[in-house]
Design a protein around this motif. Structure first.
Motif, mmCIF file in Angstrom:
data_model
loop_
_atom_site.group_PDB
_atom_site.id
_atom_site.type_symbol
_atom_site.label_atom_id
_atom_site.label_comp_id
_atom_site.label_asym_id
_atom_site.label_seq_id
_atom_site.Cartn_x
_atom_site.Cartn_y
_atom_site.Cartn_z
ATOM 1 N N ARG A 127 13.767 10.416 4.479
ATOM 2 C CA ARG A 127 13.935 10.050 5.877
ATOM 3 C C ARG A 127 14.962 10.959 6.535
ATOM 4 N N ALA A 128 15.078 10.877 7.862
ATOM 5 C CA ALA A 128 16.047 11.695 8.585
ATOM 6 C C ALA A 128 17.441 11.102 8.430
ATOM 7 N N ALA A 129 18.438 11.972 8.404
ATOM 8 C CA ALA A 129 19.815 11.515 8.219
ATOM 9 C C ALA A 129 20.380 10.870 9.477
ATOM 10 N N HIS A 130 19.851 11.225 10.656
ATOM 11 C CA HIS A 130 20.384 10.702 11.916
ATOM 12 C C HIS A 130 19.245 10.291 12.844
ATOM 13 N N ASP A 131 19.532 9.320 13.695
ATOM 14 C CA ASP A 131 18.560 8.827 14.673
ATOM 15 C C ASP A 131 17.268 8.339 14.012
ATOM 16 N N ASP A 132 17.399 7.727 12.852
ATOM 17 C CA ASP A 132 16.249 7.189 12.122
ATOM 18 C C ASP A 132 16.674 5.848 11.520
ATOM 19 N N ARG A 133 16.102 4.782 12.003
ATOM 20 C CA ARG A 133 16.418 3.452 11.487
ATOM 21 C C ARG A 133 15.491 3.148 10.318
ATOM 22 N N VAL A 134 16.065 2.922 9.157
ATOM 23 C CA VAL A 134 15.303 2.641 7.946
ATOM 24 C C VAL A 134 15.524 1.182 7.565
ATOM 25 N N LEU A 135 14.439 0.452 7.398
ATOM 26 C CA LEU A 135 14.530 -0.946 6.994
ATOM 27 C C LEU A 135 13.876 -1.113 5.623
ATOM 28 N N ILE A 136 14.704 -1.442 4.628
ATOM 29 C CA ILE A 136 14.190 -1.691 3.284
ATOM 30 C C ILE A 136 13.740 -3.145 3.223
ATOM 31 N N PRO A 137 12.446 -3.413 2.998
ATOM 32 C CA PRO A 137 11.976 -4.797 2.976
ATOM 33 C C PRO A 137 12.564 -5.583 1.804
ATOM 34 N N VAL A 138 12.787 -6.864 2.029
ATOM 35 C CA VAL A 138 13.234 -7.789 0.991
ATOM 36 C C VAL A 138 12.223 -8.928 0.928
ATOM 37 N N VAL A 139 11.767 -9.266 -0.269
ATOM 38 C CA VAL A 139 10.847 -10.397 -0.431
ATOM 39 C C VAL A 139 11.437 -11.368 -1.450
ATOM 40 N N PRO A 140 11.133 -12.658 -1.328
ATOM 41 C CA PRO A 140 11.619 -13.635 -2.312
ATOM 42 C C PRO A 140 11.012 -13.366 -3.685
ATOM 43 N N ASN A 141 11.746 -13.692 -4.707
ATOM 44 C CA ASN A 141 11.249 -13.503 -6.066
ATOM 45 C C ASN A 141 10.129 -14.498 -6.373
ATOM 46 N N SER A 142 9.220 -14.089 -7.232
ATOM 47 C CA SER A 142 8.143 -14.949 -7.703
ATOM 48 C C SER A 142 7.656 -14.423 -9.037
ATOM 49 N N GLN A 143 7.157 -15.305 -9.882
ATOM 50 C CA GLN A 143 6.549 -14.897 -11.138
ATOM 51 C C GLN A 143 5.067 -14.593 -10.955
ATOM 52 N N ASP A 144 4.544 -14.844 -9.766
ATOM 53 C CA ASP A 144 3.136 -14.609 -9.453
ATOM 54 C C ASP A 144 3.012 -13.253 -8.762
ATOM 55 N N MET A 145 2.371 -12.293 -9.422
ATOM 56 C CA MET A 145 2.293 -10.945 -8.875
ATOM 57 C C MET A 145 1.410 -10.869 -7.634
ATOM 58 N N LYS A 146 0.462 -11.790 -7.486
ATOM 59 C CA LYS A 146 -0.331 -11.803 -6.261
ATOM 60 C C LYS A 146 0.540 -12.219 -5.079
ATOM 61 N N VAL A 147 1.416 -13.202 -5.284
ATOM 62 C CA VAL A 147 2.336 -13.622 -4.225
ATOM 63 C C VAL A 147 3.244 -12.463 -3.832
ATOM 64 N N LEU A 148 3.813 -11.777 -4.831
ATOM 65 C CA LEU A 148 4.670 -10.636 -4.542
ATOM 66 C C LEU A 148 3.888 -9.514 -3.871
ATOM 67 N N GLY A 149 2.674 -9.274 -4.352
ATOM 68 C CA GLY A 149 1.850 -8.223 -3.762
ATOM 69 C C GLY A 149 1.513 -8.498 -2.310
ATOM 70 N N ASP A 150 1.195 -9.763 -2.000
ATOM 71 C CA ASP A 150 0.905 -10.122 -0.612
ATOM 72 C C ASP A 150 2.140 -9.929 0.268
ATOM 73 N N ALA A 151 3.310 -10.328 -0.241
ATOM 74 C CA ALA A 151 4.555 -10.152 0.518
ATOM 75 C C ALA A 151 4.859 -8.676 0.724
ATOM 76 N N PHE A 152 4.607 -7.865 -0.282
ATOM 77 C CA PHE A 152 4.786 -6.415 -0.163
ATOM 78 C C PHE A 152 3.912 -5.860 0.951
ATOM 79 N N GLU A 153 2.646 -6.246 0.977
ATOM 80 C CA GLU A 153 1.725 -5.708 1.984
ATOM 81 C C GLU A 153 2.124 -6.109 3.403
ATOM 82 N N VAL A 154 2.620 -7.334 3.575
ATOM 83 C CA VAL A 154 3.020 -7.801 4.902
ATOM 84 C C VAL A 154 4.105 -6.907 5.492
#
Length: 202
Positions: A127-154
């Motif tokens: 990414r650019a060092a300046h004038d670039d807003r970077v948002l790292i997504p955070v998702v709740p933990n789950s043992q179900d990979m489909k739940v995590l995968g759906d949250a990732f896609e959103v």
């Protein structure tokens, strides 16, 4: 695309590197390399093994659901399904799932996403060092990979090759293991900086 043994050799070397950094403690964490796309196939580090001592044969070939192909002696990581989802959606050639402390602390403070800007190290994250807003997504933990995968896609943004799973760890990806490594190293620095400075800014 690499064959399974070539991928296994590279995954073992990367795992040892991350274990040495304390980012794959015990048997935690997992890495993958995309072997083919039609159909989707990944080489994923095997479950339950010390990541500092893997060999080229301690990997499992999985399908698009993260399930092991028949006839293999080892079990894939329980998180192989999320690796496969990231490879399918983001087109990643490699995914690394690490247990760095800084992303987990950052997710505790900013559960709706971790914002970064105006830091030179962002260049190493693609990414650019300046004038670039970077948002790292955070998702709740789950043992179900489909739940995590759906949250990732959103929350998926093609320009941000990382996902933090709250109270768990981080996923970072790239076209290959080297790119994923460089991005992971830079992200760890960025999040360590953000969680260390007073007020947690920028």
């Amino acid at each position: 695309m690499p064959d399974l043994v070539t991928a296994g050799r590279a995954l073992a070397a990367e795992s040892a590197r991350y274990a040495g950094l304390g980012w794959m403690r015990g048997t935690s964490g997992n890495l993958s390399v995309t072997l083919g796309r039609d159909p989707l196939r990944l080489a994923v580090t095997a479950s339950g093994l010390d990541k500092g001592e893997l060999t080229a044969h301690d990997v499992v070939e999985v399908d698009a659901a993260g399930e092991a192909l028949p006839g293999q002696r080892l079990r894939p990581s329980a998180e192989a399904g999320l690796h496969a989802r990231i490879a399918a959606v983001a087109g990643a050639g490699a995914v690394v799932h690490l247990h760095m402390l800084a992303p987990v602390i950052a997710a505790e403070r900013w559960p709706d996403g971790i914002e970064l800007s105006d830091l030179e190290m962002l260049k190493g994250f693609g990414r650019a060092a300046h004038d670039d807003r970077v948002l790292i997504p955070v998702v709740p933990n789950s043992q179900d990979m489909k739940v995590l995968g759906d949250a990732f896609e959103v929350g998926y943004d093609p320009a941000t090759p990382a996902l933090v799973v709250a109270r768990h760890g981080v996923y970072v990806w790239g076209d290959d293991l080297l790119t994923a490594r460089h991005r992971a190293e830079c992200l760890e620095w960025l999040l360590r900086f953000k969680t260390t400075i007073p007020g947690g800014t920028p």
